[in-house]
Motif scaffolding. Structure first.
Motif, PDB file in Angstrom:
ATOM      1  N   UNK A 115     -16.812  -0.046  -0.971  1.00  0.00           N
ATOM      2  CA  UNK A 115     -16.853  -0.859  -0.979  1.00  0.00           C
ATOM      3  C   UNK A 115     -15.540  -1.929  -2.446  1.00  0.00           C
ATOM      4  N   UNK A 116     -15.754  -0.756  -3.081  1.00  0.00           N
ATOM      5  CA  UNK A 116     -14.243  -0.957  -4.180  1.00  0.00           C
ATOM      6  C   UNK A 116     -12.899  -0.718  -3.489  1.00  0.00           C
ATOM      7  N   UNK A 117     -12.843   0.548  -2.190  1.00  0.00           N
ATOM      8  CA  UNK A 117     -11.363   0.997  -1.589  1.00  0.00           C
ATOM      9  C   UNK A 117     -11.344  -0.704  -0.479  1.00  0.00           C
ATOM     10  N   UNK A 118     -12.455  -1.229  -0.189  1.00  0.00           N
ATOM     11  CA  UNK A 118     -12.684  -2.095   0.833  1.00  0.00           C
ATOM     12  C   UNK A 118     -11.989  -3.824  -0.182  1.00  0.00           C
ATOM     13  N   UNK A 119     -12.244  -3.275  -1.619  1.00  0.00           N
ATOM     14  CA  UNK A 119     -11.864  -4.790  -2.503  1.00  0.00           C
ATOM     15  C   UNK A 119     -10.422  -4.687  -2.697  1.00  0.00           C
ATOM     16  N   UNK A 120      -9.757  -3.546  -3.037  1.00  0.00           N
ATOM     17  CA  UNK A 120      -8.607  -3.239  -3.411  1.00  0.00           C
ATOM     18  C   UNK A 120      -7.393  -3.835  -1.986  1.00  0.00           C
ATOM     19  N   UNK A 121      -8.452  -3.321  -0.506  1.00  0.00           N
ATOM     20  CA  UNK A 121      -6.769  -3.614   0.114  1.00  0.00           C
ATOM     21  C   UNK A 121      -7.408  -5.508   1.285  1.00  0.00           C
ATOM     22  N   UNK A 122      -8.869  -6.158   0.754  1.00  0.00           N
ATOM     23  CA  UNK A 122      -8.481  -7.195   0.653  1.00  0.00           C
ATOM     24  C   UNK A 122      -7.639  -8.187  -0.253  1.00  0.00           C
ATOM     25  N   UNK A 123      -7.614  -7.463  -1.287  1.00  0.00           N
ATOM     26  CA  UNK A 123      -7.081  -7.832  -2.196  1.00  0.00           C
ATOM     27  C   UNK A 123      -5.291  -8.321  -1.387  1.00  0.00           C
ATOM     28  N   UNK A 124      -4.831  -7.153  -1.012  1.00  0.00           N
ATOM     29  CA  UNK A 124      -3.636  -7.464  -0.436  1.00  0.00           C
ATOM     30  C   UNK A 124      -3.212  -8.365   0.339  1.00  0.00           C
ATOM     31  N   UNK A 125      -4.419  -8.094   1.236  1.00  0.00           N
ATOM     32  CA  UNK A 125      -4.908  -9.346   2.890  1.00  0.00           C
ATOM     33  C   UNK A 125      -4.450 -10.844   2.345  1.00  0.00           C
TER      34      UNK A 125
END
Length: 506
Positions: free
Chosen positions: A343-353
């Motif tokens: 989920x932390x990895x997902x948050x990193x990608x979501x921030x960029x998206x």
């Protein structure tokens, strides 16, 4: 619905296959089929088939069955190409595939050779004129997908497929299939059975899947009625899991008090920090979050005041939902650590998206908070039914099933996304977060007002899966890419690769 008539198919460079349509935006009309011919699965072929499937399902308001139908298309197309490759293999070794003894002697070698030299074998299919034909057509009452290859199966092969189709009708759920199909002569039996179970679970009865072989062709048909009524046959199993949700404690009052304090006009970083410092675990979690890939800027953060300053008060208010959830679940559920890391990895990608989409600070904070929360249901489901979840994960990764969601529902009775949404409702989370939990695997089913939060989370999950070689970018609906300001699959892949490299540097 009549079988499609013979038509002239021309090679379309943009589509990567032969077709009767000009481009991917060709009008969808009643009784006007889309025909495709190809010899092997490439990214371009998958792109075309999946985009066309999405267009038909969206136009007919049948997108709710996408996961199971996509899995069925993948399974049947893969098996059609494999059947074609088998003919080339037996021809090259001068063996008679019709002879049962020679078939038994050669099939083990074929499996090994095919796995090791798949691309080379499939490249020879065009030289031998072994193609696969896929057609999409609909009328007022039915949508039909027809998958055909130009070889006739042996009587033994046909018998085995019919046995698997009949076997699937006897199972009440995928759990029974797992127990009964631990091994299979050629490894494909469980794939077909699971596909049929997924279709049934999405409200498509036994008549939805048809098979016939003869006259130098083999045909599979998937029929989707214009009205699909989905019924759950596993209420007892669902009730048991839901009762465990009911037994979860309420959301921590101390965290709600901090959220309320942030809302006060005279709140400051100092006063909020003093409230947080009374909870050692929460203080530690905020420090960890401020040093995570999604928030860290420059050197390591060592003080709570600096961590709050870095995150921001309003942003912290939304993130406290996920931090409170972490505090409640991490010691009680063994699956927590791995899912939280993802989920932390997902948050990193979501921030960029979200930044690519031009989100304002408030919307971006909500997106990050929702991405940290979206897999709560998976934590619980892995803990409540570890055996079946493990089997589903192993099988879906090795077989490239389109989605584990329909498989979860068939085997366990409920999906992790639905379970997460139930927890979110129990803990009175904002509706945005509840919708993100419920629809992040079925984004096209979500109401349009939630697309800006659901689509990026789905896309971040796909990035993680593709990085792990558990999915392909061709599976992503084009509507999702467009909303996330990515104009093509190639642009998405470049963006994904860049973000993966950045994430690995933290």
């Amino acid at each position: 619905m009549a079988s499609p008539k013979a038509v002239t198919l021309e090679y379309k460079q943009d589509l990567g296959l032969h077709s009767n349509i000009d481009d991917i935006n060709h009008p969808i009309l009643e009784n006007s089929p889309f025909h495709f011919k190809f010899f092997q699965i490439t990214d371009e072929v998958e792109n075309t088939l999946y985009q066309v499937l999405d267009r038909f399902l969206l136009q007919l308001d049948l997108i709710i069955v996408r996961d199971s139908v996509l899995a069925a298309v993948k399974e049947t197309v893969t098996n059609a190409i494999k059947a074609n490759a088998k003919r080339v293999f037996f021809k090259n070794r001068a063996s008679n595939i019709e002879n049962e003894a020679e078939y038994e002697a050669g099939i083990a070698e074929f499996k090994k050779t095919y796995l090791e030299n798949r691309d080379t074998i499939e490249e020879s299919l065009q030289r031998n004129n072994f193609g696969v034909f896929v057609s999409f057509i609909h009328n007022k009452s039915l949508m039909r997908i027809r998958i055909m290859n130009n070889v006739q199966l042996t009587s033994a092969e046909s018998t085995r497929i019919k046995e698997r189709i009949d076997k699937a009708k006897t199972y009440n759920d995928l759990a029974e299939a797992f127990m009964d199909m631990s091994s299979d002569q050629e490894g494909a039996g469980l794939g077909l059975i699971m596909t049929l179970m997924m279709l049934r679970n999405d409200g498509l009865g036994d008549s939805a899947f048809k098979f016939e072989s003869g006259e130098n062709k083999t045909v599979f048909m998937i029929d989707i009625p214009s009205k699909v009524s989905k019924e759950s046959q596993q209420l007892e199993k669902i009730d048991d899991i839901v009762s465990q949700i009911d037994n979860l404690p309420t959301f921590p009052k101390a965290i709600k008090d901090i959220q309320d304090a942030i809302d006060k006009p005279n709140s400051s970083i100092g006063t909020i920090a003093e409230m947080i410092k009374r909870d050692i675990a929460l203080s530690a979690n905020i420090l960890k979050l401020s040093n995570s890939a999604a928030f860290r800027r420059g050197g390591r953060v060592e003080s709570l005041d600096r961590a709050i300053q870095l995150i921001g008060l309003k942003e912290l208010q939304t993130l406290l939902y996920s931090l409170g959830t972490k505090q409640m679940l991490e010691d009680k559920f063994p699956a927590f650590a791995a899912i939280w890391e993802k989920s932390n990895e997902s948050a990193f990608y979501c921030k960029a998206i979200g930044q690519k989409m031009g989100m304002n600070k408030s919307d971006l904070s909500n997106l990050i908070a929702a991405s940290l929360l979206h897999d709560i249901g998976e934590i619980l489901l892995l803990s409540f039914d570890k055996q079946h979840m493990s089997q589903i994960k192993t099988y879906s990764n090795s077989r490239e099933i389109a989605s584990t969601i329909s498989m979860e529902e068939s085997a366990i009775g409920i999906t992790h996304s639905k379970l997460g949404a139930m927890v979110g409702e129990k803990w009175s989370f904002p509706i945005l977060y509840v919708k993100a939990m419920e629809f992040h695997h079925r984004p096209l089913v979500a109401d349009e007002e939630y697309a800006s939060i659901v689509f990026p989370i789905y896309l971040s999950d796909m990035m993680i899966a593709i990085n792990a070689k558990e999915a392909k970018s061709s599976e992503i609906p084009i509507e999702i890419l467009k909303l996330c300001k990515l104009n093509s699959k190639s642009e998405f892949d470049s963006f994904r690769t860049k973000l993966k490299e950045e994430f690995l540097t933290y």
